[in-house]
Design an enzyme around this catalytic site. Structure first.
Site, PDB file in Angstrom:
ATOM      1  N   LYS A  13      42.891  36.491  38.550  1.00 33.80           N
ATOM      2  CA  LYS A  13      43.739  35.372  38.951  1.00 33.80           C
ATOM      3  C   LYS A  13      44.244  35.625  40.359  1.00 33.80           C
ATOM      4  O   LYS A  13      44.248  36.757  40.868  1.00 33.80           O
ATOM      5  CB  LYS A  13      44.920  35.194  37.988  1.00 33.80           C
ATOM      6  N   GLY A  98      46.065  47.867  39.763  1.00 37.83           N
ATOM      7  CA  GLY A  98      47.020  47.838  40.861  1.00 37.83           C
ATOM      8  C   GLY A  98      46.601  46.937  41.993  1.00 37.83           C
ATOM      9  O   GLY A  98      47.000  47.137  43.142  1.00 37.83           O
ATOM     10  N   ILE A 101      45.574  41.133  40.895  1.00 41.20           N
ATOM     11  CA  ILE A 101      44.729  40.017  40.468  1.00 41.20           C
ATOM     12  C   ILE A 101      44.605  39.954  38.941  1.00 41.20           C
ATOM     13  O   ILE A 101      43.727  39.289  38.405  1.00 41.20           O
ATOM     14  CB  ILE A 101      43.340  40.049  41.137  1.00 41.20           C
ATOM     15  N   GLY A 102      45.508  40.653  38.266  1.00 35.96           N
ATOM     16  CA  GLY A 102      45.652  40.444  36.829  1.00 35.96           C
ATOM     17  C   GLY A 102      44.718  41.207  35.933  1.00 35.96           C
ATOM     18  O   GLY A 102      44.544  40.818  34.771  1.00 35.96           O
ATOM     19  N   GLY A 104      44.667  44.121  34.118  1.00 36.04           N
ATOM     20  CA  GLY A 104      45.158  44.562  32.818  1.00 36.04           C
ATOM     21  C   GLY A 104      45.675  43.429  31.965  1.00 36.04           C
ATOM     22  O   GLY A 104      45.407  43.368  30.754  1.00 36.04           O
ATOM     23  N   ASP A 138      52.501  38.358  32.856  1.00 34.91           N
ATOM     24  CA  ASP A 138      51.364  37.524  33.255  1.00 34.91           C
ATOM     25  C   ASP A 138      50.407  37.216  32.110  1.00 34.91           C
ATOM     26  O   ASP A 138      49.517  36.368  32.261  1.00 34.91           O
ATOM     27  CB  ASP A 138      50.564  38.200  34.376  1.00 34.91           C
TER      28      ASP A 138
END
Length: 290
Positions: A13, A98, A101-102, A104, A138
């Site tokens: 994302k 890290g 961009i989502g 995990g 998120d």
């Protein structure tokens, strides 16, 4: 239970904008942000079984199984649905940890959505989002699967349809912990709250960008380079930065100028998550387990 092996996307994302409008007594921050998915990401291969156990391969370096978001999501769903079933899960990892961009959070959401289908537990989107929120702020946007304007700590979601542009996403060679940015004393936390119409018609910005650029020279370097070619910003708390283009050709042309040692990819924005499309395809038997 659905038998056979299934393959599920776990998309990236972008935060097209991110504003911090306040800080709560519990330390959480009030945000206004715009999420859009990308047609690029990790992939989970999942086979449901009767073992009652969750297995995950390969193991992530320096992450214990019990701390892995995929495992935690599977166990959270198992407990919420009181399911006796198990699953073998294989992760094909493409997205950086890290990176903002989502990666995990998307993995956790894909696990919830896929196992809810495979185990036939019948939980609603609201229930999956509630489970997901306990795993990370998120996660609900990924389980719901639509581009969204988010407020609160990120859990108040409204569907939106921003233009599905092409993006060049660059990963500087640093990993940034979200906590380090949100606890930094110099982070701006008082951006005035605005209505969505106003936010969508003014240039997009990220309140974390200034502090991240000052702390991480590599992020500053890559973002400065991208800004020569197109509007560019930090996503989330970084470390990834992105430039936006109207066509794949334009994005690829800039991508081709990057040094060979720079990690980057070109992808298109998606207002409906590839995960939701895959779920619909399995439900309609357009694609089948193998």
């Amino acid at each position: 239970m659905i038998h056979g092996t299934t393959v599920w996307p776990s998309p990236a994302k972008l935060n097209l904008f991110l504003y911090i409008t306040g800080r709560r007594a519990n330390g959480y921050h009030d945000l206004q942000t715009l999420f859009q998915f990308l047609d690029h990401g990790d992939e989970l291969t999942i086979t449901a079984n009767n073992s009652g156990n969750i297995t995950l391969s390969p193991a992530l370096a320096d992450v214990a199984l019990e701390d892995n978001l995929i495992y935690k999501a599977a166990m959270a769903l198992k407990n919420a649905a009181q399911s006796p079933l198990g699953a073998d899960i294989q992760l094909h990892k493409v997205l950086p940890m890290g990176g903002g961009i989502g990666g995990g959070s998307s993995n956790a959401a894909t696990t919830l959505v896929a196992l809810n289908y495979l185990w036939q537990t019948g939980l609603s989107d609201d229930q999956l989002a509630e489970i997901g929120l306990a795993l990370g702020a998120d996660v609900p946007v990924f389980t719901r699967g639509f581009a969204a304007f988010a407020e609160g700590v990120g859990e108040e979601l409204s569907a939106v349809e921003p233009e599905e542009k092409w993006y060049l996403v660059v990963r500087p060679a640093v990993s940034i912990a979200t906590k380090d940015i949100f606890t930094h004393p110099q982070l701006m936390r008082n951006t005035p709250k605005r209505d969505l119409a106003s936010l969508l018609t003014t240039p997009y910005e990220n309140d974390c960008e200034k502090i991240v650029r000052s702390l991480y020279p590599e992020v500053d370097k890559q973002l400065s380079w991208l800004l020569q070619y197109a509007p560019s910003r930090l996503t989330g708390t970084g470390s990834c930065v992105f430039a936006e283009f109207s066509s794949r050709k334009d994005a690829q042309a800039v991508f081709a100028q990057l040094s060979d040692n720079v990690l980057a990819f070109v992808a298109q924005g998606r207002n409906v998550s590839p995960l939701r499309k895959t779920l619909a395809d399995y439900q309609s038997a357009k694609i089948r387990p193998y």
